[in-house]
Design a protein around this motif. Structure first.
Motif, PDB file in Angstrom:
ATOM      1  N   ILE A 359      82.833  19.305  40.004  1.00 51.43           N
ATOM      2  CA  ILE A 359      82.986  17.982  39.731  1.00 51.43           C
ATOM      3  C   ILE A 359      82.471  17.039  40.537  1.00 51.43           C
ATOM      4  CG2 ILE A 359      84.673  16.153  39.185  1.00 51.43           C
ATOM      5  CD1 ILE A 359      86.369  18.047  37.859  1.00 51.43           C
ATOM      6  N   ARG A 360      82.806  17.412  42.061  1.00 46.82           N
ATOM      7  CA  ARG A 360      82.143  16.569  43.265  1.00 46.82           C
ATOM      8  C   ARG A 360      80.890  16.405  43.287  1.00 46.82           C
ATOM      9  NH1 ARG A 360      86.063  17.875  46.017  1.00 46.82           N
ATOM     10  NH2 ARG A 360      85.246  19.583  46.899  1.00 46.82           N
ATOM     11  N   ALA A 364      77.988  13.667  41.634  1.00 49.51           N
ATOM     12  CA  ALA A 364      76.991  12.914  42.834  1.00 49.51           C
ATOM     13  C   ALA A 364      75.605  13.126  42.164  1.00 49.51           C
ATOM     14  CB  ALA A 364      77.234  13.416  44.088  1.00 49.51           C
ATOM     15  N   LEU A 365      75.176  14.369  41.752  1.00 50.97           N
ATOM     16  CA  LEU A 365      73.903  14.335  41.228  1.00 50.97           C
ATOM     17  C   LEU A 365      73.790  13.555  40.087  1.00 50.97           C
ATOM     18  CD1 LEU A 365      73.606  18.273  41.409  1.00 50.97           C
ATOM     19  CD2 LEU A 365      72.276  16.608  42.732  1.00 50.97           C
ATOM     20  N   PHE A 370      71.003   9.043  37.582  1.00 49.51           N
ATOM     21  CA  PHE A 370      71.230   8.287  36.476  1.00 49.51           C
ATOM     22  C   PHE A 370      72.446   7.193  36.833  1.00 49.51           C
ATOM     23  CE2 PHE A 370      70.547  12.330  34.680  1.00 49.51           C
ATOM     24  CZ  PHE A 370      69.358  12.357  34.390  1.00 49.51           C
ATOM     25  N   PRO A 371      71.928   6.213  37.768  1.00 46.40           N
ATOM     26  CA  PRO A 371      73.078   5.360  38.457  1.00 46.40           C
ATOM     27  C   PRO A 371      73.671   4.586  37.396  1.00 46.40           C
ATOM     28  CG  PRO A 371      71.046   5.189  39.543  1.00 46.40           C
ATOM     29  CD  PRO A 371      70.515   5.840  38.431  1.00 46.40           C
ATOM     30  N   GLN A 410      70.080  18.754  31.369  1.00 42.45           N
ATOM     31  CA  GLN A 410      69.696  19.941  32.447  1.00 42.45           C
ATOM     32  C   GLN A 410      70.563  19.943  33.771  1.00 42.45           C
ATOM     33  OE1 GLN A 410      65.542  20.441  32.494  1.00 42.45           O
ATOM     34  NE2 GLN A 410      65.507  21.579  34.110  1.00 42.45           N
ATOM     35  N   VAL A 411      70.627  18.510  34.610  1.00 37.76           N
ATOM     36  CA  VAL A 411      71.307  18.532  35.552  1.00 37.76           C
ATOM     37  C   VAL A 411      72.800  19.052  35.352  1.00 37.76           C
ATOM     38  CG1 VAL A 411      72.652  16.768  37.058  1.00 37.76           C
ATOM     39  CG2 VAL A 411      70.198  16.200  36.295  1.00 37.76           C
ATOM     40  N   VAL A 412      73.485  18.850  34.367  1.00 35.00           N
ATOM     41  CA  VAL A 412      74.819  19.453  34.214  1.00 35.00           C
ATOM     42  C   VAL A 412      74.570  21.051  34.080  1.00 35.00           C
ATOM     43  CG1 VAL A 412      76.840  19.633  32.756  1.00 35.00           C
ATOM     44  CG2 VAL A 412      75.904  17.436  32.874  1.00 35.00           C
TER      45      VAL A 412
END
Length: 468
Positions: A359-360, A364-365, A370-371, A410-412
């Motif tokens: 999760i942490r 952060a990624l 994607f702010p 893809q990030v997840v």
């Protein structure tokens, strides 16, 4: 194709072959209303024999079949594609509880039985069927088996696979395999049952099952605890397992933002704490001894957790209504997120010990790429399953946000893979994740799956385009 549908009408009655667009509409659109497919018709058999006849007709005419239960899936596994070539085969009319055996602790049910109906039938017999899902009022046991559904009690009782002893299946050739055995030990060859469970209807159509029942607990207690981080929740899980053993039935993690959404969109549901905390765990104990014994365990657990500074506050339900109220907070999270607007859902699992780090690091990624996105993180912490959902930043249009879905996924999913996890914990692959899985499974594993599909369904008529 009118000849095929005419033969289907002769097999199961004209009233049970739907072709009018208005009659078919509910069968063609997925639960989240993100996709609507097309079909030649919707077939509604009432028996295993009728299913077998329809499958033989589909073979003769080379018509693909999409089996469907309650159509509550989230990965486009139970709706047809846009080609219009297939028929939907609804098992809703096959909803008979065939037999209850309280000595063997089993129930034989048809695939179209609603999960809540099964739970109630078990309770009438003084037994428990522990599978519990948010969609239990509309999902069917056939769909639960086809996706190997999880739910809130996996920690103690396991997924649907662990709750099933035997199956009845119509093969892609229209033959009936009667494997309705209420046996807990049966070493007589390949375990065909496990092959069909979780296959999402791509290898055959589950028409009935023998499921396990359990004694009703003497007491069931619920508590909501608050803590600073998911790491504290993991330490609480270890303590609860040590102090409560198999009495620990549910252990659900929810972030503060999850409950903020519930409070925003369902203001009648009051949050139990006077202030907000970063994380919460909803835990449930089911005790076979007595309510007094259960209360003693829970009081001891809460006391130890406070003493070891694993939690900062706790609320213990003192009535069934209060317990239901706490569970309602958890169950309304997906509803509140839907009210908030379009979102990107992820049903992932990672080794339990690594959930805090996952999760942490993944939070952060995502913020880096994607702010401003808002994370709606909740799920079955006790079995490593997270619903790791992403809502758009304030002020960003839903369509603009959804256009980034592939990048966010893809990030997840890359992060899940790095942590040794799975991109589908309990929802399945369907059509939504069919291509995505190729990035994370080895070619050896994929080829084994293709070989099974080819061997059992060489004409590719069983739910084509799903899973592989």
């Amino acid at each position: 194709m009118s000849e095929f549908l005419d033969q289907c009408r002769a097999a199961i009655g004209a009233a049970n072959v739907l072709t009018d667009p208005a009659d078919m509409a509910g069968y063609l659109t997925d639960w989240r209303r993100r996709f609507t497919g097309r079909a030649q018709g919707v077939l509604r058999p009432a028996s295993t024999d009728e299913v077998a006849r329809l499958v033989k007709l589909s073979n003769a005419h080379r018509v693909p079949i999409v089996p469907q239960g309650g159509n509550t899936g989230l990965v486009l596994g139970s709706v047809p594609d846009a080609s219009g070539d297939a028929v939907v085969l609804s098992l809703a009319r096959m909803n008979v509880v065939r037999h209850v055996d309280t000595i063997n602790n089993t129930m034989t049910v048809e695939a179209g039985c609603i999960l809540e109906t099964i739970q109630n039938k078990a309770a009438e017999a003084g037994r428990l069927f522990p599978l519990s899902l948010a969609a239990e009022g509309s999902c069917t046991i056939g769909g639960n088996l086809a996706t190997n559904a999880g739910g809130t009690a996996v920690l103690r009782y396991g997924n649907t696979r662990e709750l099933c002893l035997g199956l009845e299946v119509v093969t892609p050739q229209g033959e009936v395999w009667n494997g309705l055995r209420g046996l807990r030990k049966d070493n007589t060859g390949y375990d065909l049952r496990d092959l069909y469970i979780g296959a999402e209807g791509t290898l055959g159509i589950i028409t009935a099952a023998v499921i396990k029942l359990f004694p009703q607990p003497k007491a069931s207690l619920t508590a909501l605890t608050a803590m600073p981080t998911p790491d504290h929740a993991l330490r609480l899980l270890a303590l609860a397992q040590q102090e409560c053993g198999p009495a620990l039935t549910g252990f659900e993690l929810m972030s503060d933002f999850c409950l903020q959404l519930v409070a925003r969109h369902f203001p009648q549901m009051r949050l139990p704490f006077p202030q907000a905390y970063p994380q919460y765990v909803l835990l449930e104990l089911s005790d076979s001894e007595s309510e007094e014994h259960a209360n003693g365990m829970l009081e001891s657990l809460i006391g130890s957790a406070l003493e070891e500074e694993l939690i900062v506050d706790a609320v213990v339900a003192s009535s069934i209504a209060q317990s239901r109220g706490l569970w309602n907070l958890r169950e309304h999270i997906p509803l509140a997120q839907a009210e908030e607007g379009k979102n990107i859902k992820h049903d992932v699992s990672v080794p339990i010990s690594r959930i805090g780090d996952y999760i942490r690091e993944t939070d952060a990624l995502l913020q880096q790429h994607f702010p401003g996105i808002r994370m709606v993180t909740f799920g079955h912490l006790g079995d490593g399953n997270l619903h790791y959902n992403v809502s758009p930043p304030e002020g960003v249009s839903p369509d603009e946000f959804i256009s980034r879905q592939e990048d966010i996924n893809q990030v997840v999913h890359d992060s899940v893979h790095r942590f040794g996890g799975s991109i589908s914990a309990e929802h399945g692959l369907g059509a939504l994740k069919r291509d995505e899985i190729r990035r994370y499974k080895s070619e050896v594993e994929l080829q084994l799956m293709r070989s099974l599909k080819q061997a059992l369904d060489p004409l590719n008529l069983m739910n084509p385009g799903k899973v592989i």
